[in-house]
Write an enzyme that holds these catalytic residues in place. Structure first.
Site, PDB file in Angstrom:
ATOM      1  N   ARG A 143      -9.307  22.318   8.580  1.00  0.00           N
ATOM      2  CA  ARG A 143      -9.799  22.938   9.803  1.00  0.00           C
ATOM      3  C   ARG A 143      -8.736  23.889  10.316  1.00  0.00           C
ATOM      4  O   ARG A 143      -7.627  23.470  10.637  1.00  0.00           O
ATOM      5  CB  ARG A 143     -10.078  21.820  10.819  1.00  0.00           C
ATOM      6  CG  ARG A 143     -11.077  22.177  11.854  1.00  0.00           C
ATOM      7  CD  ARG A 143     -11.456  20.988  12.696  1.00  0.00           C
ATOM      8  NE  ARG A 143     -10.390  20.553  13.573  1.00  0.00           N
ATOM      9  CZ  ARG A 143     -10.575  19.858  14.691  1.00  0.00           C
ATOM     10  NH1 ARG A 143     -11.805  19.495  15.027  1.00  0.00           N
ATOM     11  NH2 ARG A 143      -9.578  19.496  15.438  1.00  0.00           N
ATOM     12  N   THR A 166      -9.089  28.605  14.942  1.00  0.00           N
ATOM     13  CA  THR A 166     -10.538  28.785  15.125  1.00  0.00           C
ATOM     14  C   THR A 166     -11.302  27.470  15.107  1.00  0.00           C
ATOM     15  O   THR A 166     -12.446  27.404  15.522  1.00  0.00           O
ATOM     16  CB  THR A 166     -11.113  29.641  13.985  1.00  0.00           C
ATOM     17  OG1 THR A 166     -10.954  28.912  12.754  1.00  0.00           O
ATOM     18  CG2 THR A 166     -10.402  30.978  13.881  1.00  0.00           C
ATOM     19  N   ASP A 168      -4.730  12.416  14.524  1.00  0.00           N
ATOM     20  CA  ASP A 168      -4.905  13.169  13.277  1.00  0.00           C
ATOM     21  C   ASP A 168      -4.951  12.180  12.113  1.00  0.00           C
ATOM     22  O   ASP A 168      -3.921  11.608  11.724  1.00  0.00           O
ATOM     23  CB  ASP A 168      -3.755  14.166  13.098  1.00  0.00           C
ATOM     24  CG  ASP A 168      -4.021  15.101  11.921  1.00  0.00           C
ATOM     25  OD1 ASP A 168      -4.313  14.605  10.812  1.00  0.00           O
ATOM     26  OD2 ASP A 168      -3.954  16.325  12.112  1.00  0.00           O
ATOM     27  N   ASP A 182      -2.663  12.884   8.970  1.00  0.00           N
ATOM     28  CA  ASP A 182      -1.241  12.601   9.215  1.00  0.00           C
ATOM     29  C   ASP A 182      -0.994  11.092   9.319  1.00  0.00           C
ATOM     30  O   ASP A 182       0.015  10.586   8.812  1.00  0.00           O
ATOM     31  CB  ASP A 182      -0.783  13.283  10.511  1.00  0.00           C
ATOM     32  CG  ASP A 182      -0.572  14.778  10.316  1.00  0.00           C
ATOM     33  OD1 ASP A 182      -0.416  15.213   9.164  1.00  0.00           O
ATOM     34  OD2 ASP A 182      -0.574  15.503  11.322  1.00  0.00           O
TER      35      ASP A 182
END
Ligand code: PRP
Ligand code: URA
Length: 206
Positions: free
Chosen positions: A101, A105, A197, A200
């Site tokens: 991603r 944007t 995340d 991560d």
């Protein structure tokens, strides 16, 4: 359509995986365990075919999974769900969809695509722990349908109303299975309360 797997064992593990204090080793284990529970529910409509099995005593009339099952993890965080689903369907074939991603944007960018050869009976199971805006999932489903996919489902760990609505509007034939529909997306398009995340946390990169 979406299905939230509200089993107490799933909800207990969800509490553990959400905890910011949970390190990457335990996070990976929990992702595998939650995936197994959610996939157990998601796979209950697989077709079966009759087979005869010779037991030590007699011939037993049994049933085995008839579909070709293709598991498609969305790289990279989807890898964290692969072991869990392969525990349930060890003969599944695995295709990889590389999407990230874009940070500015929030749109998915494809960087890798390697799929098993399509068959008429194939059921595709797209796995990614986070279905946030839904952009990555929609991009994966678009690519799979362009490649001949007729039947597919999506399995994630956490999603939110915005992501579900986006996938449902682009792909109304696809059912999403999840351990939780969370509250909303924040300004960075992260799921709240979410897991943070997932890539991560799975791989210890931050
Ligand atoms: C995360 C996640 C999904 C995507 C979800 O991946 O694993 O693929 O974001 O967001 P969306 O629903 O808004 O598209 P990310 O882009 O962080 O890449 P990574 O798995 O390599 O960390
Ligand atoms: N990707 C993640 O890893 N987490 C989110 O909450 C949203 C996108």
């Amino acid at each position: 359509m979406h299905v939230e797997v509200d089993h107490p064992c799933v909800q207990h593990k969800l509490a553990l995986i959400r905890d910011a204090e949970t390190g990457h080793k335990r996070f990976r284990e929990l992702a595998t365990e939650i995936t197994m529970f959610v996939c157990y529910e998601a796979l209950k409509n697989l077709e079966l075919e009759d087979v005869e099995v010779q037991t030590p005593v007699a011939t037993a009339q049994c049933r085995k999974i008839a579909n070709d099952v293709f598991v498609i993890p969305i790289l990279r965080a989807g890898i964290g769900m692969l072991d869990g689903i392969l525990e349930l369907v060890p003969t599944a074939r695995v295709g990889f969809m590389g999407l990230y991603r874009d940070e500015a944007t929030k749109q998915p960018v494809e960087y890798y695509n390697k799929m098993p050869v399509n068959t008429d009976s194939a059921i595709y199971i797209v796995v990614d722990p986070m279905l946030a805006t839904g952009g990555s999932t929609v991009a994966a489903l678009d690519a799979l349908k362009a490649n001949g996919m007729k039947r597919g489902i999506v399995v994630c760990i956490v999603t939110c109303p915005e992501g579900i609505a986006t996938v449902e509007s682009a792909h109304p034939d696809i059912t999403i299975y999840t351990a939780s529909v969370d509250d909303y997306l924040n300004e960075k398009k992260y799921i709240v309360p979410g897991l943070g995340d997932a890539g991560d946390r799975l791989f210890g990169t931050r």
